[in-house]
Design an enzyme around this catalytic site. Structure first.
Site, PDB file in Angstrom:
ATOM      1  N   ASP A 187       3.916  -1.999  -7.242  1.00  0.00           N
ATOM      2  CA  ASP A 187       3.679  -3.164  -8.085  1.00  0.00           C
ATOM      3  C   ASP A 187       3.401  -2.733  -9.526  1.00  0.00           C
ATOM      4  OD1 ASP A 187       0.960  -2.411  -7.740  1.00  0.00           O
ATOM      5  OD2 ASP A 187       0.678  -3.899  -6.191  1.00  0.00           O
ATOM      6  N   PHE A 204       1.717 -11.957  -1.400  1.00  0.00           N
ATOM      7  CA  PHE A 204       0.971 -10.975  -0.621  1.00  0.00           C
ATOM      8  C   PHE A 204       1.684 -10.761   0.700  1.00  0.00           C
ATOM      9  CE2 PHE A 204      -2.274  -9.068   1.948  1.00  0.00           C
ATOM     10  CZ  PHE A 204      -2.892  -8.218   1.044  1.00  0.00           C
ATOM     11  N   ARG A 258      -0.227  -4.060   9.940  1.00  0.00           N
ATOM     12  CA  ARG A 258       0.653  -2.937   9.592  1.00  0.00           C
ATOM     13  C   ARG A 258       1.780  -2.791  10.604  1.00  0.00           C
ATOM     14  NH1 ARG A 258      -1.405   0.424   5.595  1.00  0.00           N
ATOM     15  NH2 ARG A 258      -3.661   0.503   5.442  1.00  0.00           N
ATOM     16  N   GLY A 265       0.347   3.150   4.162  1.00  0.00           N
ATOM     17  CA  GLY A 265       1.427   2.178   4.275  1.00  0.00           C
ATOM     18  C   GLY A 265       2.827   2.732   4.377  1.00  0.00           C
TER      19      GLY A 265
END
Length: 173
Positions: A101, A150, A163, A42
């Site tokens: 997170d 999300f 992505r 990511g």
């Protein structure tokens, strides 16, 4: 693609914020060089854009890690899938993430990389979800603090999709 994606942060907003982060890092590391460590997969979109906006000398490397846990919860026990190609001893390191997170994985990773004797380690993330934090990690450079939704785009995926979106979107199932 049955999911609906609602734009949270536009491409223009993200681009502007990455430019600001690059300027801040350049100022903080004036007269030095910085070694960016991208956490795959990511973080790659963000790191590439960030590196283009940093004016001090930049080198980069990549790590892929997996965090084990029950179900979808991260345990913070990190398995290194791809380790660094270069030593970081004596370097000023910035770990570049797409999103933070719980903080468990990064806390472990910072400890692990700290044993390799870098001059310094800082953390830079495009997105931060402080409401999900269970381990206190210091994040020096934050693009955006976001609510616990999300999100996809700019490297973030849903089942390996989305992505490549040039903005940050919220998946609405």
């Amino acid at each position: 693609m049955s999911e609906k994606i609602r734009v949270m942060l536009s491409e223009e907003d993200v681009d502007k914020r990455i430019k600001e982060l690059g300027e801040q890092i350049s100022k903080d590391y004036e007269g030095k060089s910085v070694h960016l460590i991208c956490i795959l997969k990511g973080g790659v979109f963000f790191m590439c854009e960030l590196a283009k906006r940093i004016t001090v000398p930049v080198s980069m490397d990549f790590m892929a890690v997996s965090s084990y846990g029950g179900g979808t919860a991260s345990s913070g026990i990190v398995k290194i899938i791809k380790d660094l190609d270069e030593a970081i001893e004596g370097r000023d390191v910035i770990i570049v993430e797409d999103i933070i997170d719980s903080g468990r994985t990064l806390s472990h990773l910072i400890d692990l990389l700290g044993q390799r004797k870098p001059n310094s380690i800082r953390l830079c993330t495009l997105l931060d979800k402080p409401d999900r934090r269970v381990v206190d990690v210091k994040v020096e450079y934050v693009g955006y603090s976001i609510p616990d939704e999300f999100v996809v785009g700019y490297g973030l995926d849903y089942d390996q999709k989305y992505r490549n979106l040039p903005y940050i979107g919220v998946v609405e199932l």
